[in-house]
Design an enzyme around this catalytic site. Structure first.
Site, mmCIF file in Angstrom:
data_model
loop_
_atom_site.group_PDB
_atom_site.id
_atom_site.type_symbol
_atom_site.label_atom_id
_atom_site.label_comp_id
_atom_site.label_asym_id
_atom_site.label_seq_id
_atom_site.Cartn_x
_atom_site.Cartn_y
_atom_site.Cartn_z
ATOM 1 N N SER A 146 0.769 -1.325 0.024
ATOM 2 C CA SER A 146 -0.195 0.194 0.027
ATOM 3 C C SER A 146 0.466 0.826 0.233
ATOM 4 O O SER A 146 1.795 1.343 -0.951
ATOM 5 C CB SER A 146 -1.070 0.087 1.308
ATOM 6 O OG SER A 146 -2.097 0.837 1.036
ATOM 7 N N ASP A 286 -8.308 -6.400 -4.824
ATOM 8 C CA ASP A 286 -7.859 -4.854 -4.455
ATOM 9 C C ASP A 286 -8.352 -3.500 -4.850
ATOM 10 O O ASP A 286 -9.397 -3.329 -5.183
ATOM 11 C CB ASP A 286 -6.283 -5.250 -4.864
ATOM 12 C CG ASP A 286 -5.642 -4.347 -3.819
ATOM 13 O OD1 ASP A 286 -6.208 -3.551 -3.250
ATOM 14 O OD2 ASP A 286 -4.177 -4.242 -4.188
ATOM 15 N N HIS A 313 -6.953 -5.686 -0.577
ATOM 16 C CA HIS A 313 -6.066 -5.608 -0.612
ATOM 17 C C HIS A 313 -4.734 -5.718 0.796
ATOM 18 O O HIS A 313 -3.777 -5.422 0.582
ATOM 19 C CB HIS A 313 -6.230 -4.106 -0.137
ATOM 20 C CG HIS A 313 -4.977 -2.542 -0.004
ATOM 21 N ND1 HIS A 313 -4.447 -2.435 -0.907
ATOM 22 C CD2 HIS A 313 -4.739 -1.780 0.736
ATOM 23 C CE1 HIS A 313 -4.171 -0.969 -1.276
ATOM 24 N NE2 HIS A 313 -3.904 -0.619 -0.085
#
Length: 339
Positions: A146, A286, A313
């Site tokens: 991320s 995601d 994610h």
């Protein structure tokens, strides 16, 4: 008796690993970090910044001069805690790796100077951590998830001469494209009435309204952030310990798109500058477009793509075996010169 069995197993695993990619070491060597006072690998590393010197929290696992991996958590200003799942997988491989709370995160110093929260300043922080752990181009891998993926790519663009391998998990190289994917694809997967209420709250900028997260957690976070029915303890602790001031400043109030300082961040057209072996990781559910992640793997010079068909994610959790097996194979392949 169980402890003895465990130590014997670790010894066999670390010393007699069937892969020749890790240096054979004894159990004593693997867990010996040369510290005068043993602290289970935890060390506060001093970091110089324009606002003064501060300390960041790190925890070392293992002793392997050939493979040193630095984990970069997301957020910004989440914590290492949701990345604890790497501990068993990486120790089984005999990797040396580091959990790390970036400056401003819960276990590190949390200065109040808002000028510190830029990608450029964070890149210099990572470089200072690299020097502190004694990693270099012969052994240094960075794995970012991320926001940690943004940081990993930015670090590589400036300091890839110090890297052996780069792993970017669940982060597109363009924040505007990430925002567009949220609007054009993910938003349309919500129930119309839920989306309408979310948008109404956003229009009023009423982000502290408890209703905002009441809507997003079941309808967005559980669909696209972590799809496990019960969220892992490490992830819950990381959410609890997040520094929301920094998170909102840089990312915006939620994972549903991006609106903070990073909103215009875009280095997609610079990916061709990356010559270090790179793994791009995408997942079907995601918040990041998995096709964009695949494209990124082709834009770098030595790229590989890992797709997690059941992941979101945090595919390291909700598609764990695919994620971890792909990551471990990539590291072994880079280490042995097969990529």
């Amino acid at each position: 008796m169980r402890l003895l069995s465990f130590l014997v197993a670790i010894c066999l695993l670390v010393s007699c690993k069937q892969n020749d990619t890790s240096t054979a070491v004894s159990v004593a060597d693997y867990f010996s970090y040369g510290d005068s006072l043993e602290s289970a690998g935890v060390k506060l590393i001093p970091i110089k910044t324009p606002a003064g010197e501060f300390k960041v929290w790190t925890k070392r696992f293992g002793n392997n001069p050939k493979i040193k991996i630095l984990l970069l958590h997301g957020g910004p200003a989440m914590t290492h805690e949701y990345m604890e799942c790497f501990e068993t997988f990486f120790q089984r491989q005999g990797f040396e790796f580091y959990e790390y709370d970036q400056l401003g995160s819960y276990y590190s110093d949390q200065p109040k100077d808002t000028g510190l929260w830029t990608t450029e300043r964070f890149v210099e922080e990572v470089e200072q951590v690299r020097q502190a752990i004694g990693a270099d181009s012969s052994n240094f891998y960075v794995l970012g998830n991320s926001w940690g993926g943004i940081l990993a790519m930015e670090y590589a663009l400036k300091y890839q001469r110090h890297l052996k391998g780069l792993l970017v998990a669940n982060m597109m190289a363009s924040a505007p494209e990430y925002g567009k994917y949220a609007d054009d694809v993910l938003a349309k997967q919500m129930k119309p009435e839920v989306l309408a209420e979310v948008r109404a709250i956003e229009a009023k900028k009423d982000f502290t309204n408890p209703r905002y997260m009441e809507l997003l957690i079941p309808n967005f976070y559980h669909e696209h952030l972590c799809r496990l029915a019960e969220w892992p303890d490490g992830f819950n602790r990381s959410m609890k310990h997040a520094n929301n001031d920094i998170y909102v400043l840089m990312q915006g109030p939620s994972e549903f798109g991006i609106s903070g300082r990073l909103a215009r961040w875009d280095i997609k057209n610079r990916l061709n500058e990356l010559t270090v072996p790179t793994l791009m990781i995408g997942a079907k559910h995601d918040t990041m477009d998995p096709k964009a992640m695949e494209e990124q793997s082709k834009l770098v010079k030595k790229g590989r793509y890992l797709y997690c068909p059941n992941g979101s994610h945090l595919a390291m959790w909700d598609d764990q075996q695919v994620f971890m097996n792909g990551v471990i194979k990539f590291i072994h392949d880079v280490d042995s010169g097969n990529l």
